[in-house]
Design a protein around this motif. Structure first.
Motif, short mmCIF file in Angstrom:
data_model
loop_
_atom_site.label_atom_id
_atom_site.label_comp_id
_atom_site.label_asym_id
_atom_site.label_seq_id
_atom_site.Cartn_x
_atom_site.Cartn_y
_atom_site.Cartn_z
N PHE A 1 0.85 -1.19 0.00
CA PHE A 1 0.00 0.00 0.00
C PHE A 1 0.89 1.25 0.00
O PHE A 1 1.83 1.33 0.80
CB PHE A 1 -0.88 0.03 1.25
N VAL A 2 0.59 2.20 -0.86
CA VAL A 2 1.40 3.43 -0.95
C VAL A 2 0.51 4.66 -0.90
O VAL A 2 -0.37 4.84 -1.76
CB VAL A 2 2.24 3.46 -2.25
N ALA A 3 0.72 5.51 0.11
CA ALA A 3 -0.04 6.76 0.23
C ALA A 3 0.70 7.69 1.18
O ALA A 3 0.73 7.45 2.38
CB ALA A 3 -1.44 6.49 0.76
N LYS B 1 0.22 11.20 1.03
CA LYS B 1 -0.49 12.48 1.19
C LYS B 1 -1.18 12.50 2.57
O LYS B 1 -1.62 11.46 3.07
CB LYS B 1 -1.47 12.73 0.05
N LYS B 2 -1.25 13.68 3.15
CA LYS B 2 -1.71 13.85 4.52
C LYS B 2 -3.05 13.19 4.82
O LYS B 2 -3.21 12.49 5.82
CB LYS B 2 -1.79 15.35 4.83
N GLN B 3 -4.03 13.39 3.95
CA GLN B 3 -5.39 12.90 4.22
C GLN B 3 -5.55 11.39 4.00
O GLN B 3 -6.57 10.82 4.34
CB GLN B 3 -6.44 13.67 3.41
N ALA B 4 -4.53 10.76 3.43
CA ALA B 4 -4.64 9.32 3.12
C ALA B 4 -3.76 8.43 4.00
O ALA B 4 -4.07 7.26 4.21
CB ALA B 4 -4.29 9.09 1.66
N LYS B 5 -2.65 8.97 4.50
CA LYS B 5 -1.63 8.13 5.15
C LYS B 5 -2.15 7.32 6.34
O LYS B 5 -1.87 6.11 6.44
CB LYS B 5 -0.41 8.96 5.52
N ASP B 6 -2.91 7.95 7.23
CA ASP B 6 -3.41 7.23 8.41
C ASP B 6 -4.43 6.16 8.04
O ASP B 6 -4.43 5.06 8.60
CB ASP B 6 -4.03 8.21 9.41
N GLU C 1 5.06 7.55 4.78
CA GLU C 1 5.82 8.75 5.13
C GLU C 1 6.46 9.38 3.90
O GLU C 1 6.12 10.46 3.50
CB GLU C 1 6.90 8.41 6.18
N ARG C 2 7.38 8.67 3.30
CA ARG C 2 8.04 9.19 2.09
C ARG C 2 8.50 8.01 1.26
O ARG C 2 9.02 7.03 1.80
CB ARG C 2 9.24 10.07 2.48
N TRP C 3 8.29 8.10 -0.05
CA TRP C 3 8.76 7.04 -0.93
C TRP C 3 10.24 7.28 -1.21
O TRP C 3 10.62 8.28 -1.81
CB TRP C 3 7.98 7.02 -2.24
N LEU D 1 14.47 5.53 10.83
CA LEU D 1 14.29 4.29 10.06
C LEU D 1 12.87 3.74 10.22
O LEU D 1 12.27 3.27 9.25
CB LEU D 1 15.31 3.23 10.50
N GLU D 2 12.33 3.85 11.43
CA GLU D 2 10.97 3.36 11.69
C GLU D 2 9.95 4.15 10.87
O GLU D 2 9.03 3.58 10.29
CB GLU D 2 10.66 3.48 13.18
N ASN D 3 10.13 5.47 10.82
CA ASN D 3 9.20 6.32 10.06
C ASN D 3 9.23 6.00 8.57
O ASN D 3 8.19 5.95 7.92
CB ASN D 3 9.56 7.80 10.26
N LEU D 4 10.44 5.76 8.06
CA LEU D 4 10.58 5.51 6.62
C LEU D 4 10.30 4.07 6.22
O LEU D 4 9.71 3.81 5.18
CB LEU D 4 12.00 5.89 6.17
N LEU D 5 10.73 3.13 7.07
CA LEU D 5 10.71 1.72 6.67
C LEU D 5 9.90 0.80 7.58
O LEU D 5 9.81 -0.40 7.31
CB LEU D 5 12.15 1.19 6.58
#
Length: 274
Positions: A69-71, A73-78, A94-96, A144-148
């Motif tokens: 799953f990839v998202a 944008k602010k309104q979609a991430k959560d 968070e960031r691709w 690392l946790e935020n990104l991966l």
């Protein structure tokens, strides 16, 4: 039975596209009309494309593979993180990172680094470090946790990507294209659907719309997982019956049947964990 209805799509605002001046002409076949300077998406086509996408994702999951799953944008991430966690699927919110798919071996090294930090805290190595070293390691662990964190258990390339907003996630789309990884995505009227294998024409900005479409995909994944589980149970029952028949007919000693079944079960579990 349909996974959602025209009325549910309407209530969630799935039909609201972007301003007409921001449109991508390649989305023309999915646009119903223009109203007050805004393009309106044809929900009949959304329903058909959503059903097609859900059915395909179900088959991928049934085969034992993962959907990423990839998202971001602010309104979609959560929303996406929650739905992905519910079905134990990997996610990026968070960031691709460029090369997340095309340079997957390097990404795996970073994931291993995160795992090694966790081991340090458990085996006591972390306790003997200086305060400054501990702080540096903590900061690196959080980064690392935020990104991966969402792909920590992804040991091999995903079988497919489910994307919210292909315009924003164009790097992910490009990498999937290079590696021939199927893409499923919510595509709004300002985006190009031609590079997406299973485009779902839909409003990709409203939280209600994102929640509804993502939930349909999640339900399709649940169906795939349940069918896979049933198939494995039926296969195990058939093998047990066949083994019993061999024992009853005297073709195979009873003592050899159980260890064989156990070895096969272990091999299947190991494959699912990859």
């Amino acid at each position: 039975m349909a996974r959602t209805t025209y009325q549910e799509l309407l209530d969630a605002g799935v039909h609201f596209g972007h301003l007409t001046r921001k449109w991508d002409p390649k989305m023309a076949k999915y646009i119903f009309m223009e109203r007050n300077g805004i393009h309106i998406i044809d929900l009949n086509k959304t329903l058909a494309k959503l059903e097609e996408a859900a059915s395909a994702i179900k088959q991928i999951v049934k085969s034992g593979r993962k959907v990423l799953f990839v998202a971001t944008k602010k309104q979609a991430k959560d929303i996406v993180a929650e739905q992905a966690k519910a079905v134990n699927m990997p996610y990026v919110t968070e960031r691709w990172l460029g090369g997340m798919l095309t340079n997957f071996a390097t990404v795996r090294k970073s994931i291993k680094k995160m795992s090694n930090i966790d081991k340090m805290t458990k085996d006591g190595t972390y306790d003997v470090l200086s305060k400054k070293e501990k702080l540096m390691i903590q900061r690196e662990r959080i980064k690392l946790e935020n990104l991966l964190g969402g792909i920590a258990d992804l040991n091999r390339l995903p079988a497919a990507l489910f994307i919210i907003d292909v315009k924003k996630e164009h790097i992910a789309v490009s990498e999937a294209l290079k590696l021939n990884i199927p893409t499923f995505a919510m595509v709004d009227t300002n985006s190009d659907p031609t590079n997406i294998d299973f485009p779902i024409p839909a409003n990709d900005d409203a939280t209600k719309s994102i929640t509804l479409i993502t939930n349909v995909i999640k339900q399709a994944i649940i169906e795939g997982l349940e069918e896979r589980k049933r198939d494995k149970e039926e296969e195990a029952e058939k093998e047990a019956a066949a083994a019993k028949a061999k024992v009853d007919s005297g073709e195979e000693p009873a003592a050899e049947v159980a260890p064989k079944r156990e070895r096969k079960a272990e091999a299947t579990e190991a494959k699912d964990g990859e």
